[in-house]
Design a protein around this motif. Structure first.
Motif, short mmCIF file in Angstrom:
data_model
loop_
_atom_site.label_atom_id
_atom_site.label_comp_id
_atom_site.label_asym_id
_atom_site.label_seq_id
_atom_site.Cartn_x
_atom_site.Cartn_y
_atom_site.Cartn_z
N LYS A 3 6.40 5.89 -4.51
CA LYS A 3 5.36 6.20 -5.49
C LYS A 3 4.12 6.83 -4.85
N ILE A 4 3.83 6.43 -3.61
CA ILE A 4 2.59 6.91 -2.97
C ILE A 4 2.88 7.88 -1.81
N LYS A 5 4.07 8.46 -1.79
CA LYS A 5 4.45 9.30 -0.65
C LYS A 5 3.55 10.52 -0.51
N ASN A 6 2.93 10.97 -1.61
CA ASN A 6 2.06 12.14 -1.55
C ASN A 6 0.58 11.78 -1.45
N ARG A 7 0.29 10.50 -1.28
CA ARG A 7 -1.10 10.05 -1.15
C ARG A 7 -1.43 9.83 0.33
N GLU A 8 -2.35 10.61 0.84
CA GLU A 8 -2.77 10.45 2.23
C GLU A 8 -3.63 9.20 2.40
N SER A 9 -4.42 8.89 1.38
CA SER A 9 -5.29 7.72 1.47
C SER A 9 -5.24 6.95 0.16
N PHE A 10 -5.41 5.65 0.25
CA PHE A 10 -5.41 4.78 -0.93
C PHE A 10 -5.90 3.39 -0.50
N VAL A 11 -6.14 2.56 -1.49
CA VAL A 11 -6.58 1.18 -1.24
C VAL A 11 -5.64 0.23 -1.98
N VAL A 12 -5.24 -0.85 -1.30
CA VAL A 12 -4.47 -1.91 -1.95
C VAL A 12 -5.39 -3.13 -2.05
N LYS A 13 -5.50 -3.69 -3.26
CA LYS A 13 -6.35 -4.88 -3.40
C LYS A 13 -5.72 -5.89 -4.34
N PRO A 14 -5.85 -7.18 -4.02
CA PRO A 14 -5.34 -8.22 -4.93
C PRO A 14 -6.17 -8.26 -6.20
N ALA A 15 -5.51 -8.39 -7.34
CA ALA A 15 -6.23 -8.37 -8.63
C ALA A 15 -7.20 -9.54 -8.75
N HIS A 16 -6.85 -10.68 -8.13
CA HIS A 16 -7.71 -11.86 -8.22
C HIS A 16 -8.36 -12.18 -6.87
N GLY A 17 -8.51 -11.17 -6.02
CA GLY A 17 -9.10 -11.38 -4.70
C GLY A 17 -10.58 -11.69 -4.78
N SER A 18 -11.08 -12.29 -3.72
CA SER A 18 -12.49 -12.67 -3.67
C SER A 18 -13.07 -12.35 -2.29
N GLY A 19 -14.29 -11.82 -2.28
CA GLY A 19 -14.98 -11.59 -1.02
C GLY A 19 -14.35 -10.54 -0.12
N GLY A 20 -13.55 -9.67 -0.69
CA GLY A 20 -12.94 -8.60 0.11
C GLY A 20 -11.67 -9.02 0.82
N ASP A 21 -11.25 -10.27 0.65
CA ASP A 21 -10.04 -10.75 1.33
C ASP A 21 -8.80 -10.00 0.81
N GLY A 22 -7.96 -9.58 1.73
CA GLY A 22 -6.70 -8.96 1.36
C GLY A 22 -6.76 -7.48 1.02
N ILE A 23 -7.97 -6.90 1.03
CA ILE A 23 -8.08 -5.47 0.73
C ILE A 23 -7.58 -4.66 1.93
N LEU A 24 -6.69 -3.73 1.66
CA LEU A 24 -6.10 -2.89 2.71
C LEU A 24 -6.48 -1.44 2.42
N VAL A 25 -7.21 -0.83 3.36
CA VAL A 25 -7.65 0.55 3.19
C VAL A 25 -6.83 1.45 4.10
N ILE A 26 -6.14 2.42 3.50
CA ILE A 26 -5.32 3.35 4.26
C ILE A 26 -5.99 4.73 4.23
N HIS A 27 -6.21 5.29 5.42
CA HIS A 27 -6.93 6.57 5.53
C HIS A 27 -6.04 7.74 5.92
N GLY A 28 -4.78 7.48 6.22
CA GLY A 28 -3.89 8.57 6.60
C GLY A 28 -2.55 8.04 7.05
#
Length: 323
Positions: free
Chosen positions: A77-102
């Motif tokens: 689904k994201i093969k054409n996305r160079e950058s994106f962010v994955v975050k838990p819907a019920h996350g708190s304080g930034g925990d579990g956020i994954l930032v992909i830059h390339g």
């Protein structure tokens, strides 16, 4: 060396009107935030849908991952996305956020420059689904969305991450604001408890004042050594109006509204918080209590406005940062 006098410290804190967690919870969160509306802010997917319905801008949603088998399908689904962010819907304080830059081949490049292979990527997402990063540890779902490209004004005062602006809103009135700047210590995340800087913003002008980093008062970014004081936040009036509208959107009387400023798309709502932290007071060297009491006086007089523009005008006229 003189000893700290707790009575004197308490007196000084009261003088500038600082509120503590107990007072925030008892007088503002419990009294003004009906629990039935908590899902509107505790689930980032619901928040995003409400904002879109209200015509408020949010980062584009690429995918939602709800089941384990969808993790493997996500690569396609994201093969054409160079950058994106994955975050838990019920996350708190930034925990579990994954930032992909390339990417490099079939590996994902994180914000800090390190590479993550597919197995590591899938393991992180699996942990997210299991609730490792969510409030209460309950099973969660994950949002995969647009990775914000921050406004160039922040280039010299942010370390490998996206700054965000928080505005506290009480009964629809913006009352206090700060910008959170990522640092090396925070690993590029804009969360104060992970080591980001909180910088107070003068509400009428949108200009930054002093900052706090942990318990230290600062005027320069510790990594870039550029001044964090005197920055004019772009489209400040738009941010205030969007924040004021989140009162009707959420149904909650006391909230923190978090924004990002994208260089191409402008201001976007990142998330809402029903229990915003109190460090914003230290960043501004001003207490929340006098401002909240002014809104309560309006309420007591039956003079609360239903017009977000009027509420913003009141805030701009009444809540300059002093000192």
């Amino acid at each position: 060396m003189a000893l700290w006098n707790p009575i004197e410290i308490a007196r000084r804190l009261r003088k500038i009107g600082l509120i503590g967690i107990g007072q925030r919870n008892a007088h503002y969160v419990l009294m003004h935030n009906p629990r039935k509306f908590y899902p509107r802010v505790d689930d980032k997917l619901i928040t995003k849908k409400l904002a879109i319905d209200a015509g408020l801008p949010v980062p584009e949603l690429y995918a939602v991952v709800r089941e384990e088998h969808e993790i493997a399908e996500l690569h396609e689904k994201i093969k054409n996305r160079e950058s994106f962010v994955v975050k838990p819907a019920h996350g708190s304080g930034g925990d579990g956020i994954l930032v992909i830059h390339g990417r490099r081949g079939d590996k994902y490049r994180r914000a800090n420059g390190s590479l993550m292979n597919r197995e590591e990527f899938e393991h992180h997402l699996s942990n997210g689904l299991s609730g490792l990063f969510s409030l209460g540890g309950q099973p969660d779902h994950l949002l995969v969305e647009y990775c914000v490209q921050f406004d160039p004004i922040f280039e010299r005062v942010s370390f490998k991450g996206v700054p965000d602006v928080r505005i506290i809103v009480f009964l629809g009135y913006p009352v206090m604001a700060m910008i959170r700047l990522p640092t090396r210590l925070s690993d590029g995340k804009a969360n104060l408890h992970q080591g980001a800087i909180g910088v107070g913003i003068d509400l009428p002008t949108g200009v930054t004042k002093r900052g706090v980093w942990g318990s230290e008062i600062i005027r320069d970014h510790p990594d870039t050594e550029h001044s964090i004081v005197g920055l004019k936040i772009p489209r400040w009036d738009d941010l205030l109006h969007m924040a004021a509208r989140c009162y009707e959107l959420s149904g909650l009387g006391y909230i923190g509204v978090d924004f990002v400023l994208d260089k191409d798309h402008g201001p976007m709502i990142l998330e809402l918080n029903a229990r915003p932290g109190l460090a914003i007071q230290m960043a501004n060297a001003n207490g929340l209590q006098p401002r909240l009491e002014k809104i309560e006086a309006l309420q007591a007089a039956g003079a609360l406005s239903k017009d977000p523009a009027e509420r913003v005008a009141f805030a701009v006229a009444n809540f300059p940062t002093t000192g």
